[in-house]
Design a protein around this motif. Structure first.
Motif, PDB file in Angstrom:
ATOM      1  N   ALA A  47      39.425  47.624  56.933  1.00 33.94           N
ATOM      2  CA  ALA A  47      40.853  47.492  57.191  1.00 33.94           C
ATOM      3  C   ALA A  47      41.528  47.131  55.875  1.00 33.94           C
ATOM      4  CB  ALA A  47      41.114  46.412  58.236  1.00 33.94           C
ATOM      5  N   LEU A  48      42.736  47.623  55.680  1.00 31.91           N
ATOM      6  CA  LEU A  48      43.461  47.342  54.454  1.00 31.91           C
ATOM      7  C   LEU A  48      43.954  45.901  54.486  1.00 31.91           C
ATOM      8  CD1 LEU A  48      44.706  48.342  51.808  1.00 31.91           C
ATOM      9  CD2 LEU A  48      46.745  49.004  53.134  1.00 31.91           C
ATOM     10  N   PHE A  49      43.505  45.116  53.523  1.00 30.41           N
ATOM     11  CA  PHE A  49      43.953  43.735  53.455  1.00 30.41           C
ATOM     12  C   PHE A  49      45.329  43.681  52.812  1.00 30.41           C
ATOM     13  CE2 PHE A  49      44.364  39.715  51.098  1.00 30.41           C
ATOM     14  CZ  PHE A  49      44.276  38.834  52.165  1.00 30.41           C
ATOM     15  N   ARG A  50      46.234  42.987  53.454  1.00 27.53           N
ATOM     16  CA  ARG A  50      47.591  42.859  52.950  1.00 27.53           C
ATOM     17  C   ARG A  50      47.805  41.464  52.380  1.00 27.53           C
ATOM     18  NH1 ARG A  50      50.691  47.124  54.417  1.00 27.53           N
ATOM     19  NH2 ARG A  50      49.937  48.438  56.130  1.00 27.53           N
ATOM     20  N   ILE A  51      48.307  41.418  51.165  1.00 32.51           N
ATOM     21  CA  ILE A  51      48.592  40.135  50.534  1.00 32.51           C
ATOM     22  C   ILE A  51      49.678  39.431  51.349  1.00 32.51           C
ATOM     23  CG2 ILE A  51      49.387  38.986  48.433  1.00 32.51           C
ATOM     24  CD1 ILE A  51      46.732  40.406  48.114  1.00 32.51           C
ATOM     25  N   PRO A  52      49.466  38.169  51.710  1.00 31.72           N
ATOM     26  CA  PRO A  52      50.475  37.472  52.514  1.00 31.72           C
ATOM     27  C   PRO A  52      51.760  37.235  51.733  1.00 31.72           C
ATOM     28  CG  PRO A  52      48.794  35.936  51.778  1.00 31.72           C
ATOM     29  CD  PRO A  52      48.307  37.300  51.414  1.00 31.72           C
ATOM     30  N   THR A  53      52.866  37.290  52.424  1.00 35.09           N
ATOM     31  CA  THR A  53      54.152  36.966  51.813  1.00 35.09           C
ATOM     32  C   THR A  53      54.335  35.453  51.783  1.00 35.09           C
ATOM     33  OG1 THR A  53      55.328  36.982  53.930  1.00 35.09           O
ATOM     34  CG2 THR A  53      55.112  39.096  52.780  1.00 35.09           C
ATOM     35  N   ARG A  54      55.316  34.985  51.015  1.00 33.84           N
ATOM     36  CA  ARG A  54      55.590  33.557  50.974  1.00 33.84           C
ATOM     37  C   ARG A  54      56.029  33.063  52.352  1.00 33.84           C
ATOM     38  NH1 ARG A  54      55.942  29.816  47.069  1.00 33.84           N
ATOM     39  NH2 ARG A  54      54.133  31.055  46.454  1.00 33.84           N
ATOM     40  N   GLU A  55      56.769  33.868  53.070  1.00 35.36           N
ATOM     41  CA  GLU A  55      57.187  33.470  54.420  1.00 35.36           C
ATOM     42  C   GLU A  55      55.979  33.286  55.329  1.00 35.36           C
ATOM     43  OE1 GLU A  55      58.501  35.926  52.650  1.00 35.36           O
ATOM     44  OE2 GLU A  55      60.459  34.990  52.205  1.00 35.36           O
ATOM     45  N   GLN A  56      55.002  34.180  55.215  1.00 38.48           N
ATOM     46  CA  GLN A  56      53.783  34.057  56.023  1.00 38.48           C
ATOM     47  C   GLN A  56      52.984  32.821  55.619  1.00 38.48           C
ATOM     48  OE1 GLN A  56      52.239  38.004  55.128  1.00 38.48           O
ATOM     49  NE2 GLN A  56      52.652  38.701  57.219  1.00 38.48           N
ATOM     50  N   GLN A  57      52.938  32.531  54.326  1.00 43.95           N
ATOM     51  CA  GLN A  57      52.223  31.343  53.864  1.00 43.95           C
ATOM     52  C   GLN A  57      52.887  30.070  54.379  1.00 43.95           C
ATOM     53  OE1 GLN A  57      52.430  32.229  49.659  1.00 43.95           O
ATOM     54  NE2 GLN A  57      50.288  32.893  49.588  1.00 43.95           N
ATOM     55  N   LEU A  58      54.212  30.029  54.343  1.00 44.84           N
ATOM     56  CA  LEU A  58      54.933  28.866  54.846  1.00 44.84           C
ATOM     57  C   LEU A  58      54.684  28.679  56.340  1.00 44.84           C
ATOM     58  CD1 LEU A  58      58.328  29.345  52.960  1.00 44.84           C
ATOM     59  CD2 LEU A  58      56.707  27.473  52.617  1.00 44.84           C
ATOM     60  N   ALA A  59      54.679  29.787  57.079  1.00 42.86           N
ATOM     61  CA  ALA A  59      54.407  29.701  58.512  1.00 42.86           C
ATOM     62  C   ALA A  59      52.976  29.242  58.759  1.00 42.86           C
ATOM     63  CB  ALA A  59      54.659  31.057  59.165  1.00 42.86           C
ATOM     64  N   ALA A  86      44.308  40.705  45.657  1.00 46.98           N
ATOM     65  CA  ALA A  86      43.805  41.878  46.370  1.00 46.98           C
ATOM     66  C   ALA A  86      42.314  42.032  46.082  1.00 46.98           C
ATOM     67  CB  ALA A  86      44.557  43.130  45.935  1.00 46.98           C
ATOM     68  N   PRO A  87      41.495  42.291  47.102  1.00 52.45           N
ATOM     69  CA  PRO A  87      40.043  42.403  46.880  1.00 52.45           C
ATOM     70  C   PRO A  87      39.666  43.690  46.157  1.00 52.45           C
ATOM     71  CG  PRO A  87      40.589  42.953  49.149  1.00 52.45           C
ATOM     72  CD  PRO A  87      41.857  42.473  48.517  1.00 52.45           C
ATOM     73  N   LYS A  88      38.644  43.594  45.321  1.00 59.37           N
ATOM     74  CA  LYS A  88      38.032  44.773  44.731  1.00 59.37           C
ATOM     75  C   LYS A  88      37.053  45.370  45.738  1.00 59.37           C
ATOM     76  CE  LYS A  88      38.509  42.840  40.086  1.00 59.37           C
ATOM     77  NZ  LYS A  88      37.788  42.354  38.869  1.00 59.37           N
ATOM     78  N   PRO A  89      36.587  46.611  45.515  1.00 61.92           N
ATOM     79  CA  PRO A  89      35.757  47.284  46.532  1.00 61.92           C
ATOM     80  C   PRO A  89      34.536  46.501  46.988  1.00 61.92           C
ATOM     81  CG  PRO A  89      36.476  48.871  44.905  1.00 61.92           C
ATOM     82  CD  PRO A  89      36.915  47.525  44.395  1.00 61.92           C
ATOM     83  N   ALA A  90      33.917  45.720  46.097  1.00 63.11           N
ATOM     84  CA  ALA A  90      32.703  44.985  46.468  1.00 63.11           C
ATOM     85  C   ALA A  90      32.998  43.594  46.997  1.00 63.11           C
ATOM     86  CB  ALA A  90      31.756  44.884  45.269  1.00 63.11           C
ATOM     87  N   ASP A  91      34.272  43.197  47.056  1.00 66.65           N
ATOM     88  CA  ASP A  91      34.625  41.835  47.450  1.00 66.65           C
ATOM     89  C   ASP A  91      34.605  41.664  48.966  1.00 66.65           C
ATOM     90  OD1 ASP A  91      34.907  41.234  44.803  1.00 66.65           O
ATOM     91  OD2 ASP A  91      37.099  41.158  44.808  1.00 66.65           O
ATOM     92  N   TRP A  92      34.639  40.402  49.375  1.00 66.70           N
ATOM     93  CA  TRP A  92      34.502  40.047  50.781  1.00 66.70           C
ATOM     94  C   TRP A  92      35.539  40.728  51.670  1.00 66.70           C
ATOM     95  CZ3 TRP A  92      30.911  37.458  53.572  1.00 66.70           C
ATOM     96  CH2 TRP A  92      31.258  37.074  54.864  1.00 66.70           C
ATOM     97  N   LEU A  93      36.794  40.641  51.304  1.00 63.61           N
ATOM     98  CA  LEU A  93      37.852  41.156  52.161  1.00 63.61           C
ATOM     99  C   LEU A  93      37.946  42.677  52.158  1.00 63.61           C
ATOM    100  CD1 LEU A  93      40.645  38.493  51.593  1.00 63.61           C
ATOM    101  CD2 LEU A  93      39.356  38.917  53.689  1.00 63.61           C
TER     102      LEU A  93
END
Length: 348
Positions: A47-59, A86-93
């Motif tokens: 699944a494509l990992f999406r970097i969280p926005t500041r609003e999502q982090q605050l929530a 953002a994860p690289k191809p071999a990274d966990w996410l």
């Protein structure tokens, strides 16, 4: 020297998945099991990992306005915390789909909470820890105590080589050497008889290599959340395993890695899942390079989760961590903690 962190693929992917699912069922609610899939750089992520926005982090942190001032400052999102990259191809996410856990969802989740009766973290050495050839047990005890703000005690060790209840196997290692490995699921069963009445959890640590079943090359560690026991190996953190010599720098690196995995996996015992908000000690890691890139501190979301369960004094905790980092030459973390103490309105 490039290290092989992949687990062996079975002849059938379906068979591998079935075995993995069966293993997970055997482990119960296992939050701390590290299974390392075969990584193909051309393979698409689940699944494509999406970097969280500041609003999502605050929530994710949740409202802070009704908290005491020191807690507001401790959990406030500042430049001290780096948004997860953002994860690289071999990274966990890139290989694992993680459900985002907010502070609010953490609070709603059934979980282990330290009580007045069971509030001690026990560390159980498994096999030999030779002085100068691995992390000092007293250092691990000190760091865990500072990090969690709970009593941390060492249990008498369990021998592995002579323990007939624990299966072992020998295979060719990374440099055509024989590599002795111990079955992690056997160790977890054996550990159930070593859980004191006042234990919040028992963390087994070893300098021996582990494997969870025949089809896997190795596993860093596994934990049974329901039984509050886990076992983790430092074998592959050793300079010797990675073709390096023992010196001050490699010993410091191994201590850092060992402290990191100890508190990361113990954090799972509190019900904290892998962090997807910031660069954090609770982020998942698929290989040593990724793990080494993570900080030794918790982000505001994970710190608030931990604090809600452990109830430690935030200022006293940071002061103890600062002392530890300065003593062992972890200069970056020491400077970071100093900034946090200033943020909390105190000096060290």
């Amino acid at each position: 020297m490039q290290q092989d962190f992949t687990s062996r693929r079975s002849s059938s992917h379906q068979v591998q998945c079935a075995r993995r699912d069966a293993l997970r069922r055997l482990l119960g609610a296992s939050l701390g099991a590290w299974w390392l899939p075969h990584v193909s750089h051309g393979q698409s992520a689940p699944a494509l990992f999406r970097i969280p926005t500041r609003e999502q982090q605050l929530a994710a942190v949740g409202p802070l306005d009704k908290l005491p001032l020191v807690e507001q400052r401790a959990f406030e999102i500042t430049d001290d915390f780096q948004t997860i990259r953002a994860p690289k191809p071999a990274d966990w996410l890139a290989q694992h789909k993680e459900r985002r856990q907010t502070f609010e969802s953490f609070q709603r989740t059934p979980r282990n909470i330290p009580s007045s009766i069971a509030n001690t973290i026990y560390v159980l050495p498994l096999g030999a820890f030779i002085e100068g050839k691995g992390p000092a047990l007293t250092d691990l005890q000190e760091f865990a105590g500072a990090y969690f703000g709970l009593p941390v005690k060492m249990l008498p060790g369990i021998p592995l080589e002579s323990n007939k209840a624990i299966t072992r196997r020998t295979r060719d290692g990374t440099r055509d050497e024989e590599l002795v490995q111990y079955l992690s699921t056997d160790i977890l069963k054996a550990m159930l008889g070593h859980v004191p009445k006042d234990a919040f959890c028992v963390i087994g640590i070893t300098m021996e290599d582990l494997y969870p079943e025949e089809s896997w090359n190795f596993v860093f560690g596994q934990a049974t959340y329901a039984d509050r026991v886990g076992v983790f190996s430092f074998k592959r953190y050793s300079p010797e395993f990675n073709g390096e010599e023992w010196n001050d720098e490699t010993r410091r690196r191994m201590l850092r890695r060992s402290c990191h995995v100890l508190v990361h996996e113990t954090g799972h015992m509190f019900g904290i899942t892998h962090c997807t908000w910031f660069e954090c000690i609770m982020c998942g890691s698929n290989h040593l390079g990724e793990s080494d890139s993570r900080p030794m501190h918790a982000c505001p979301v994970c710190l608030r989760k931990l604090h809600s369960s452990a109830k430690f004094d935030l200022v006293a905790r940071y002061r103890k961590l600062l002392t530890f980092h300065e003593k062992h030459g972890f200069t970056d973390e020491a400077a970071w903690v100093q900034k946090r103490l200033q943020r909390l309105g105190t000096s060290h």
